[in-house]
Design an enzyme around this catalytic site. Structure first.
Site, PDB file in Angstrom:
ATOM      1  N   ASP A 174      16.997 -21.188  41.079  1.00  0.00           N
ATOM      2  CA  ASP A 174      17.329 -21.370  39.661  1.00  0.00           C
ATOM      3  C   ASP A 174      18.740 -21.936  39.496  1.00  0.00           C
ATOM      4  O   ASP A 174      19.611 -21.688  40.335  1.00  0.00           O
ATOM      5  CB  ASP A 174      17.213 -20.002  38.959  1.00  0.00           C
ATOM      6  CG  ASP A 174      17.143 -20.140  37.456  1.00  0.00           C
ATOM      7  OD1 ASP A 174      16.924 -21.262  36.955  1.00  0.00           O
ATOM      8  OD2 ASP A 174      17.314 -19.115  36.770  1.00  0.00           O
ATOM      9  N   HIS A 198      18.556 -31.287  39.999  1.00  0.00           N
ATOM     10  CA  HIS A 198      17.353 -31.112  40.814  1.00  0.00           C
ATOM     11  C   HIS A 198      17.487 -31.858  42.151  1.00  0.00           C
ATOM     12  O   HIS A 198      17.073 -31.359  43.200  1.00  0.00           O
ATOM     13  CB  HIS A 198      16.116 -31.597  40.057  1.00  0.00           C
ATOM     14  CG  HIS A 198      15.825 -30.774  38.834  1.00  0.00           C
ATOM     15  ND1 HIS A 198      15.796 -29.389  38.856  1.00  0.00           N
ATOM     16  CD2 HIS A 198      15.574 -31.134  37.547  1.00  0.00           C
ATOM     17  CE1 HIS A 198      15.527 -28.939  37.633  1.00  0.00           C
ATOM     18  NE2 HIS A 198      15.401 -29.970  36.825  1.00  0.00           N
ATOM     19  N   LEU A 215       9.594 -21.710  62.375  1.00  0.00           N
ATOM     20  CA  LEU A 215       9.620 -21.337  60.955  1.00  0.00           C
ATOM     21  C   LEU A 215       8.441 -21.924  60.170  1.00  0.00           C
ATOM     22  O   LEU A 215       8.107 -23.101  60.330  1.00  0.00           O
ATOM     23  CB  LEU A 215      10.939 -21.887  60.377  1.00  0.00           C
ATOM     24  CG  LEU A 215      11.192 -21.736  58.883  1.00  0.00           C
ATOM     25  CD1 LEU A 215      11.398 -20.272  58.521  1.00  0.00           C
ATOM     26  CD2 LEU A 215      12.433 -22.544  58.477  1.00  0.00           C
TER      27      LEU A 215
END
Ligand code: FPP
Length: 228
Positions: free
Chosen positions: A17, A34, A132
């Site tokens: 956020d 963004h 991962l």
């Protein structure tokens, strides 16, 4: 005895956020926030891989985000295509891409074909990696996931925690150990309500574009802090 270090089993999830506020404070358009957020995620993937974290899940786009202004949505979609095309980097990190969200063919699903293709290709091109697991939640909402999982469980007549788990978007995904939310908001926002059952939650004031590998380490360290 297992040779795995403790972090190898860890599942870290991030609610990224604050991109908009980060941009506004700099007098930049939200879209620049963004863009910086996508780069921050790429750094967190490298950090998680270096720390031998097992699973990293990031909330890239929610089922509610479609109502944002068209230019912003288009920009976020293009950033997802960029993110999903970081195959070389993923391969260097021995990391594989996964995705959770509304199935592309489901009623109401809106993922554009170009993004669908980017997701499908990223998953295929990284599927041999064994380190991962990086899951991007795209067109994702937890309630929709749980309603669907419950309905599917009911078709077999057995609704139990195990049968719901088996019908989640990614049944193999382990429970979240650590949930990070940036930018000072202490909310969950319909993110993995099932999977975060026992998670430790780490809130930080930093906006997501400023969330770097040091912040990631701080978040990991909070896991071992004694309860106050
Ligand atoms: C919140 O910022 C973030 C999102 C809409 C989702 C996360 C998107 C990114 C990190 C951009 C690209 C990411 C990927 C995975 C390609 P906000 O706009 O709500 O910020 P604000 O609350 O400060 O307005």
């Amino acid at each position: 005895m297992s040779s795995r270090t403790p972090t190898q089993r860890l599942h870290v999830a991030c609610i990224m956020d604050g991109n908009g506020r980060w941009a506004r404070r700099r007098g930049l358009p939200r879209t620049d926030g963004h863009t910086a957020g996508e780069e921050a995620l790429a750094e967190v993937v490298r950090a998680a891989s270096d720390r031998q974290v097992g699973w990293l899940t990031a909330f890239g786009f929610s089922t509610e985000n479609w109502v944002r202004p068209r230019t912003e949505v288009r920009h976020i979609l293009s950033l997802h295509r960029k993110l999903f095309s970081r195959t070389e980097e993923m391969n260097r990190n021995n990391a594989r891409t996964r995705w959770i969200g509304r199935p592309f063919i489901e009623k109401g699903a809106r993922t554009p074909v170009l993004v669908q293709k980017a997701i499908t290709k990223a998953i295929a091109d990284t599927s041999a990696n064994t380190g991962l697991s990086v899951t991007i939640a795209f067109d994702y909402g937890s309630r929709a996931e749980l309603v669907r999982a419950s309905r599917q469980a009911m078709t077999k007549g057995v609704v139990t925690p195990a049968s719901i788990q088996a019908n989640l978007y990614d049944p193999e995904m382990p429970p979240v150990d650590l949930l990070v939310r940036t930018s000072g908001e202490a909310r969950i926002s319909n993110f993995m309500l099932w999977q975060i059952k026992g998670a430790h939650i780490y809130f930080t004031e930093r906006p997501w574009p400023d969330f770097n590998r040091h912040e990631f380490d701080d978040a990991l360290a909070s896991l071992s802090s004694p309860a106050l």
